[in-house]
Design a protein around this motif. Structure first.
Motif, mmCIF file in Angstrom:
data_model
loop_
_atom_site.group_PDB
_atom_site.id
_atom_site.type_symbol
_atom_site.label_atom_id
_atom_site.label_comp_id
_atom_site.label_asym_id
_atom_site.label_seq_id
_atom_site.Cartn_x
_atom_site.Cartn_y
_atom_site.Cartn_z
ATOM 1 N N TYR A 1 0.825 -1.205 0.000
ATOM 2 C CA TYR A 1 0.000 0.000 0.000
ATOM 3 C C TYR A 1 0.865 1.263 0.000
ATOM 4 C CZ TYR A 1 -3.481 3.385 1.668
ATOM 5 O OH TYR A 1 -4.303 4.474 1.813
ATOM 6 N N CYS A 2 1.840 1.285 0.882
ATOM 7 C CA CYS A 2 2.716 2.451 1.005
ATOM 8 C C CYS A 2 3.524 2.654 -0.279
ATOM 9 C CB CYS A 2 3.636 2.289 2.218
ATOM 10 S SG CYS A 2 4.482 3.810 2.689
ATOM 11 N N ASP A 3 4.016 1.575 -0.855
ATOM 12 C CA ASP A 3 4.775 1.670 -2.103
ATOM 13 C C ASP A 3 3.967 2.329 -3.204
ATOM 14 O OD1 ASP A 3 6.981 0.501 -1.012
ATOM 15 O OD2 ASP A 3 6.632 -1.485 -1.854
ATOM 16 N N LYS B 1 1.217 4.267 -2.771
ATOM 17 C CA LYS B 1 0.515 5.513 -2.449
ATOM 18 C C LYS B 1 1.403 6.658 -1.972
ATOM 19 C CE LYS B 1 -4.021 4.271 -2.468
ATOM 20 N NZ LYS B 1 -5.131 5.044 -3.012
ATOM 21 N N HIS B 2 2.533 6.344 -1.412
ATOM 22 C CA HIS B 2 3.264 7.400 -0.724
ATOM 23 C C HIS B 2 4.667 7.631 -1.277
ATOM 24 C CE1 HIS B 2 0.324 6.055 2.596
ATOM 25 N NE2 HIS B 2 -0.211 7.035 1.889
ATOM 26 N N LYS B 3 5.164 8.825 -1.027
ATOM 27 C CA LYS B 3 6.434 9.256 -1.618
ATOM 28 C C LYS B 3 7.643 8.537 -1.037
ATOM 29 C CE LYS B 3 5.355 14.032 -2.847
ATOM 30 N NZ LYS B 3 4.789 14.921 -1.842
ATOM 31 N N LEU C 1 8.754 2.266 5.206
ATOM 32 C CA LEU C 1 7.431 2.875 5.222
ATOM 33 C C LEU C 1 7.493 4.349 5.581
ATOM 34 C CD1 LEU C 1 5.583 0.115 7.309
ATOM 35 C CD2 LEU C 1 5.373 0.452 4.849
ATOM 36 N N CYS C 2 6.472 5.091 5.161
ATOM 37 C CA CYS C 2 6.342 6.469 5.608
ATOM 38 C C CYS C 2 5.860 6.444 7.062
ATOM 39 C CB CYS C 2 5.362 7.241 4.724
ATOM 40 S SG CYS C 2 3.657 6.721 4.907
ATOM 41 N N LYS C 3 5.957 7.564 7.706
ATOM 42 C CA LYS C 3 5.625 7.625 9.134
ATOM 43 C C LYS C 3 4.223 7.110 9.432
ATOM 44 C CE LYS C 3 7.440 8.196 12.868
ATOM 45 N NZ LYS C 3 8.536 7.265 13.138
ATOM 46 N N ASN C 4 3.297 7.529 8.599
ATOM 47 C CA ASN C 4 1.905 7.153 8.806
ATOM 48 C C ASN C 4 1.691 5.640 8.713
ATOM 49 O OD1 ASN C 4 -0.602 8.063 9.475
ATOM 50 N ND2 ASN C 4 -1.260 8.368 7.347
ATOM 51 N N CYS C 5 2.248 5.051 7.680
ATOM 52 C CA CYS C 5 2.090 3.611 7.495
ATOM 53 C C CYS C 5 2.861 2.853 8.575
ATOM 54 C CB CYS C 5 2.567 3.203 6.102
ATOM 55 S SG CYS C 5 1.489 3.813 4.790
ATOM 56 N N GLU C 6 3.976 3.399 8.966
ATOM 57 C CA GLU C 6 4.734 2.768 10.047
ATOM 58 C C GLU C 6 3.894 2.734 11.329
ATOM 59 O OE1 GLU C 6 8.757 4.267 10.704
ATOM 60 O OE2 GLU C 6 8.481 3.855 12.833
HETATM 61 ZN ZN LIG Z 1 2.869 5.163 3.513
#
Ligand SMILES: [Zn+2]
Length: 120
Positions: free
Chosen positions: A20-22, A24-26, A52-57
């Motif tokens: 998901y993170c890959d 959707k996120h930078k 992961l980004c902070k949110n996904c982490e």
């Molecule tokens: Zn993410």
């Protein structure tokens, strides 16, 4: 639940969040980390890696912690749990992630993964 079940579920949820993170996120907002699997205060001698980004982490660690704290000897599917431990918003967010990544991973795999995870 058994150590094996814990191991499986922890890795499954991480895999889905990573996909998901890959998508959707930078990339620039992501950080690589290593986590040692620990269950019932026992180190399982297995490391898992993610970026992961902070949110996904945060989402991952939230789920991971809930999994560690799951009181059920025979873990039911979360959807059918008699005493659900997720906050509503977190639950919704994770269900969305699982659905998204499930589709990315392909419908055949999704069925298999959903059997071992709890978000179907
Ligand atoms: Zn993410």
């Amino acid at each position: 639940m058994s150590e094996e079940k814990f191991r499986n579920d922890a890795k499954t949820v991480l895999k889905f969040i990573q996909v998901y993170c890959d998508e959707k996120h930078k990339e620039s907002e992501k950080e690589s980390k290593t986590v040692e699997l620990v269950y019932k205060e026992k180190n399982l001698n297995e490391k898992i890696y993610f970026k992961l980004c902070k949110n996904c982490e945060n989402t991952f660690f939230y789920s991971y912690k809930k999994l560690q704290e799951c009181p059920h000897e025979k873990k039911p599917r979360c959807r059918k749990c008699p005493n659900p431990c997720y906050e509503r918003d977190k639950w919704k967010e994770l269900a969305r992630i699982m659905r998204f990544s499930g589709l990315r991973l392909g419908l055949i795999k999704i069925k298999k993964v959903f059997k071992i995870s709890n978000f179907s």
